[in-house]
Design a protein around this motif. Sequence first.
Motif, short mmCIF file in Angstrom:
data_model
loop_
_atom_site.label_atom_id
_atom_site.label_comp_id
_atom_site.label_asym_id
_atom_site.label_seq_id
_atom_site.Cartn_x
_atom_site.Cartn_y
_atom_site.Cartn_z
N HIS A 1 0.84 -1.20 0.00
CA HIS A 1 0.00 0.00 0.00
C HIS A 1 0.88 1.25 0.00
CE1 HIS A 1 -3.69 -2.15 0.40
NE2 HIS A 1 -3.31 -2.74 1.52
N PHE A 2 1.95 1.19 0.79
CA PHE A 2 2.88 2.33 0.89
C PHE A 2 3.47 2.64 -0.50
CE2 PHE A 2 7.21 3.95 1.62
CZ PHE A 2 6.97 4.98 2.51
N HIS A 3 3.92 1.59 -1.19
CA HIS A 3 4.50 1.77 -2.53
C HIS A 3 3.47 2.29 -3.52
CE1 HIS A 3 8.50 0.48 -1.76
NE2 HIS A 3 8.16 -0.73 -1.39
N ALA A 4 2.24 1.76 -3.40
CA ALA A 4 1.17 2.17 -4.32
C ALA A 4 0.88 3.67 -4.18
CB ALA A 4 -0.09 1.36 -4.05
N ALA A 5 1.17 4.21 -3.00
CA ALA A 5 0.97 5.65 -2.78
C ALA A 5 2.14 6.47 -3.32
CB ALA A 5 0.76 5.92 -1.29
N GLY A 6 3.12 5.79 -3.93
CA GLY A 6 4.24 6.50 -4.56
C GLY A 6 5.24 7.07 -3.57
N LEU A 7 5.37 6.42 -2.41
CA LEU A 7 6.25 6.96 -1.37
C LEU A 7 7.60 6.24 -1.35
CD1 LEU A 7 3.40 7.21 1.25
CD2 LEU A 7 4.56 9.16 0.18
N LEU A 8 8.56 6.87 -0.70
CA LEU A 8 9.94 6.37 -0.71
C LEU A 8 10.26 5.54 0.53
CD1 LEU A 8 12.94 6.50 -1.84
CD2 LEU A 8 13.21 8.51 -0.35
N TYR A 9 10.84 4.36 0.31
CA TYR A 9 11.26 3.49 1.40
C TYR A 9 12.74 3.16 1.24
CZ TYR A 9 11.73 -1.04 3.90
OH TYR A 9 12.16 -2.08 4.69
N ILE A 10 13.51 3.50 2.26
CA ILE A 10 14.95 3.19 2.27
C ILE A 10 15.22 2.20 3.39
CG2 ILE A 10 17.29 4.14 2.49
CD1 ILE A 10 16.10 6.91 1.81
N VAL A 11 15.92 1.10 3.07
CA VAL A 11 16.28 0.17 4.14
C VAL A 11 17.80 0.22 4.31
CG1 VAL A 11 16.64 -1.98 2.79
CG2 VAL A 11 15.78 -2.11 5.12
N VAL A 12 18.24 0.08 5.56
CA VAL A 12 19.67 0.00 5.85
C VAL A 12 19.90 -1.37 6.49
CG1 VAL A 12 21.63 1.05 7.04
CG2 VAL A 12 19.69 2.48 6.32
N LEU A 13 20.62 -2.25 5.78
CA LEU A 13 20.85 -3.59 6.28
C LEU A 13 22.13 -3.58 7.11
CD1 LEU A 13 20.10 -5.44 2.92
CD2 LEU A 13 18.51 -4.95 4.79
N THR A 14 22.01 -3.96 8.38
CA THR A 14 23.19 -3.97 9.25
C THR A 14 23.45 -5.41 9.67
OG1 THR A 14 22.10 -3.67 11.39
CG2 THR A 14 22.43 -1.70 10.06
N ASP A 15 24.58 -5.61 10.32
CA ASP A 15 25.04 -6.97 10.60
C ASP A 15 24.33 -7.60 11.80
OD1 ASP A 15 26.83 -9.14 10.05
OD2 ASP A 15 27.92 -8.59 11.87
#
Length: 292
Positions: free
Chosen positions: A195-209
Amino acid sequence: MMRDAFSQRKDRLKVFQAARERLLRRPAPDRDDLRNINCPLCGGRILMADLRAALYVCPACGQTLPMPAHARLENLLDPGTMKERQEGLKTTNPLAFPGYSDKLDRARRQSGLNDSVVTATGRIDGLAVAIACMDSRFMMGSMGVVCGEKLVSLIEHATKRKLPLVIVATSGGARMQEGILSLMQMARTSQALNHFHAAGLLYIVVLTDPTTGGVMASFASLADITLAEPGALIGFAGPRVIQQTVGGDLPEGFQRAAAQLENGFIDAIVPREDLRRELQFYLTIHRKEGRL
Ligand SMILES: [Zn+2]
């Protein structure tokens, strides 16, 4: 004359009193700051106060060590802008799994957290964001019902308010003590992100150890921009399991951030001290108006 002497004395007393109050107000040195820990890579002894100041990167060898969620939020968000969400939400033992309640108590005591994720809203360089940071001190950052619920609630809030979303992930995967209920959180977080993506919004993930298992197989692999910290282990099944399954040696650096970058699985490796600036850059170029 006498009056002058009195008022001079009064002024001096005021100065002393102010100095004394300043001294009393100064926080007592944190006992934890004076604790030493050993770097798991180089074995060097590091004073906690120095480790905190270095954003939990070993000053001797440069190894990126696990960072507590609140320290991370403090580092990333503008001072005074963080508003934590649902911090009181507590996991119970829904399947009456033997020993789980004791484990939860221990994790709460050791981490000072109620579960493995801290969610909040705040600002990065003035830009409003919804942000979640996982904390490996709470049962290896595993995802159970509360972790899933807090993430879904944050994602829905971000969708409604048109906020960009940042998730700093670290996890051993779904929490086995909550069985199918924890696996369900993979579907719930993924659906909320849909739903978040369908609203055209930005998602950034930071993968840590490390970021592995059910977390990697759900919300951690669904971002528009996938960043990783240097040396982070990133994958679904861990290298030991894969090695046992394929019955052969794995290449050096298997599933580490550098290899995942080379294979196109992540977009960039960002050293911890640059992360705030990097996020600020992406948030600025993708800027949309949102309210907290
Ligand atoms: Zn070290």
